[in-house]
Design an enzyme around this catalytic site. Structure first.
Site, short mmCIF file in Angstrom:
data_model
loop_
_atom_site.label_atom_id
_atom_site.label_comp_id
_atom_site.label_asym_id
_atom_site.label_seq_id
_atom_site.Cartn_x
_atom_site.Cartn_y
_atom_site.Cartn_z
N GLU A 22 0.84 -1.21 0.00
CA GLU A 22 0.00 0.00 0.00
C GLU A 22 0.87 1.26 0.00
O GLU A 22 0.57 2.23 -0.69
CB GLU A 22 -0.92 0.02 1.22
CG GLU A 22 -1.99 -1.03 1.20
CD GLU A 22 -2.86 -0.98 2.44
OE1 GLU A 22 -4.05 -0.66 2.29
OE2 GLU A 22 -2.34 -1.26 3.54
N TYR A 54 -14.27 26.82 -2.07
CA TYR A 54 -14.23 25.37 -2.28
C TYR A 54 -12.86 24.94 -2.79
O TYR A 54 -12.33 23.90 -2.39
CB TYR A 54 -15.26 24.90 -3.31
CG TYR A 54 -16.63 25.48 -3.23
CD1 TYR A 54 -17.27 25.67 -2.01
CD2 TYR A 54 -17.31 25.83 -4.39
CE1 TYR A 54 -18.57 26.19 -1.96
CE2 TYR A 54 -18.59 26.34 -4.35
CZ TYR A 54 -19.22 26.52 -3.12
OH TYR A 54 -20.48 27.03 -3.08
N GLU A 74 -7.88 6.90 10.23
CA GLU A 74 -8.24 7.74 11.36
C GLU A 74 -7.25 8.89 11.53
O GLU A 74 -7.65 10.04 11.78
CB GLU A 74 -8.29 6.91 12.65
CG GLU A 74 -9.39 5.87 12.69
CD GLU A 74 -9.07 4.54 12.01
OE1 GLU A 74 -9.82 3.58 12.25
OE2 GLU A 74 -8.09 4.45 11.24
N LYS A 100 -12.01 4.06 1.37
CA LYS A 100 -10.89 3.28 0.86
C LYS A 100 -11.48 2.09 0.09
O LYS A 100 -11.55 0.97 0.59
CB LYS A 100 -9.99 2.81 2.01
CG LYS A 100 -8.70 2.17 1.59
CD LYS A 100 -7.83 1.88 2.81
CE LYS A 100 -6.52 1.25 2.39
NZ LYS A 100 -5.66 0.98 3.57
#
Length: 122
Positions: A22, A54, A74, A100
């Site tokens: 990853e 934005y 987190e 994810k």
């Protein structure tokens, strides 16, 4: 506060996760933001200076998300929430959702992620 600005479906390729592949290869993440703030001045004035851009929110979010390789979503969500509250004084609270969709889970699933809400300290 009932006024909100939202940004949904911000796609970011990054290298987050616990597994070595990853952090090496990376993957696509999807970020949703919900910002609570008072929009009454912007509604009356029709001036960008009376609200939060934005584009600036997206820039802060992406740069924070890609600034380092997070092991946990987190931690990434917390960093984004903290960065947005620090960068934009008008924001009273922010909810960060990180999806994810290609998480290494041995199951069939539609989506996985975290949702974190942070408020400006009183």
């Amino acid at each position: 506060m009932t006024d909100r600005i939202f940004l949904k479906g911000l796609l970011v390729h990054a290298h987050h996760g616990l597994l070595s592949h990853e952090s090496e290869v990376g993957q696509r993440f999807v970020i949703d933001l919900d910002l609570a703030l008072d929009l009454s001045r912007a509604a009356a004035s029709d001036h960008l200076a009376d609200t939060v851009s934005y584009a600036d929110v997206a820039t802060v979010t992406v740069s924070t998300f890609k600034a380092r390789n997070f092991k946990l979503l987190e931690a990434a969500a917390g960093a984004i929430a903290d960065a947005l509250l620090a960068a934009f004084a008008m924001i009273e609270a922010v909810t960060v959702t990180i999806h994810k969709p290609h998480a290494p889970i041995a199951a069939i699933f539609d989506d996985v992620g975290v949702v974190m809400t942070r408020r400006r300290p009183a």
